[in-house]
Design a protein around this motif. Sequence first.
Motif, short mmCIF file in Angstrom:
data_model
loop_
_atom_site.label_atom_id
_atom_site.label_comp_id
_atom_site.label_asym_id
_atom_site.label_seq_id
_atom_site.Cartn_x
_atom_site.Cartn_y
_atom_site.Cartn_z
N LEU A 178 118.52 26.52 -1.51
CA LEU A 178 119.54 25.59 -1.01
C LEU A 178 119.84 25.84 0.47
CD1 LEU A 178 121.43 23.30 -1.74
CD2 LEU A 178 123.08 25.00 -2.55
N GLU A 179 119.87 27.10 0.88
CA GLU A 179 120.12 27.42 2.30
C GLU A 179 119.01 26.85 3.18
OE1 GLU A 179 120.49 31.66 2.02
OE2 GLU A 179 122.68 31.57 1.80
N VAL A 180 117.75 26.97 2.74
CA VAL A 180 116.63 26.43 3.51
C VAL A 180 116.72 24.90 3.56
CG1 VAL A 180 114.11 26.12 3.54
CG2 VAL A 180 115.09 28.37 3.09
N SER A 181 117.01 24.28 2.41
CA SER A 181 117.12 22.82 2.36
C SER A 181 118.23 22.32 3.29
CB SER A 181 117.39 22.35 0.93
OG SER A 181 116.31 22.67 0.10
N LEU A 182 119.37 22.99 3.28
CA LEU A 182 120.48 22.59 4.14
C LEU A 182 120.16 22.79 5.62
CD1 LEU A 182 123.47 23.96 2.05
CD2 LEU A 182 122.86 21.56 2.43
N ARG A 183 119.45 23.87 5.94
CA ARG A 183 119.07 24.12 7.34
C ARG A 183 118.12 23.02 7.82
NH1 ARG A 183 116.35 28.87 7.12
NH2 ARG A 183 114.35 27.89 7.46
N LEU A 184 117.15 22.64 6.99
CA LEU A 184 116.22 21.58 7.38
C LEU A 184 116.92 20.23 7.48
CD1 LEU A 184 113.14 22.66 5.25
CD2 LEU A 184 113.44 22.90 7.72
N ALA A 185 117.84 19.96 6.57
CA ALA A 185 118.60 18.70 6.62
C ALA A 185 119.43 18.63 7.90
CB ALA A 185 119.49 18.58 5.40
N ARG A 186 119.99 19.77 8.31
CA ARG A 186 120.78 19.80 9.55
C ARG A 186 119.90 19.45 10.74
NH1 ARG A 186 123.98 23.52 7.59
NH2 ARG A 186 122.53 25.21 7.88
N GLN A 187 118.66 19.96 10.76
CA GLN A 187 117.75 19.66 11.87
C GLN A 187 117.42 18.16 11.91
OE1 GLN A 187 114.42 22.28 11.24
NE2 GLN A 187 115.35 23.93 12.42
N VAL A 188 117.19 17.56 10.77
CA VAL A 188 116.90 16.12 10.72
C VAL A 188 118.12 15.33 11.18
CG1 VAL A 188 116.39 14.19 9.18
CG2 VAL A 188 115.14 16.34 8.94
N ASP A 189 119.30 15.74 10.72
CA ASP A 189 120.53 15.05 11.07
C ASP A 189 120.83 15.12 12.57
OD1 ASP A 189 122.90 13.59 10.30
OD2 ASP A 189 124.03 15.44 10.69
N GLU A 190 120.40 16.20 13.22
CA GLU A 190 120.68 16.39 14.64
C GLU A 190 119.69 15.64 15.54
OE1 GLU A 190 120.67 20.63 15.01
OE2 GLU A 190 122.68 20.83 14.15
N CYS A 191 118.65 15.06 14.95
CA CYS A 191 117.66 14.34 15.74
C CYS A 191 118.21 12.95 16.08
CB CYS A 191 116.36 14.21 14.94
SG CYS A 191 115.07 13.32 15.82
N PRO A 192 118.45 12.69 17.36
CA PRO A 192 119.03 11.40 17.73
C PRO A 192 118.01 10.26 17.57
CG PRO A 192 118.50 12.63 19.70
CD PRO A 192 118.20 13.53 18.53
N LEU A 193 118.47 9.16 17.05
CA LEU A 193 117.63 7.97 16.92
C LEU A 193 118.35 6.80 17.59
CD1 LEU A 193 116.54 8.18 13.18
CD2 LEU A 193 115.15 8.69 15.18
N PRO A 194 117.61 5.97 18.31
CA PRO A 194 118.25 4.80 18.91
C PRO A 194 118.70 3.83 17.81
CG PRO A 194 115.89 4.88 19.45
CD PRO A 194 116.21 6.10 18.66
N ASP A 195 119.71 3.03 18.13
CA ASP A 195 120.25 2.08 17.15
C ASP A 195 119.21 1.06 16.68
OD1 ASP A 195 122.76 3.23 17.14
OD2 ASP A 195 123.53 1.91 18.71
#
Length: 61
Positions: free
Chosen positions: A34-51
């Motif tokens: 779960l710690e690894v999954s949450l760390r990877l999810a945080r990295q994806v969430d921090e990736c900015p995407l244009p609208d």
Amino acid sequence: MSSPNPLDSYIDSVGSALGLTIDPAWKPAVRANLEVSLRLARQVDECPLPDETEPASVFSA
């Protein structure tokens, strides 16, 4: 004495909600996963995407 890991109560709650019995011997492995999954999810969430970003097309054969 160390404080309990907040993920332990989360694991217990989710296991109970899903009707799963989690053997205490497996809890460290479940927490590590779960710690690894949450760390990877945080990295994806921090990736900015244009609208104007569109989802990828789905192709099937």
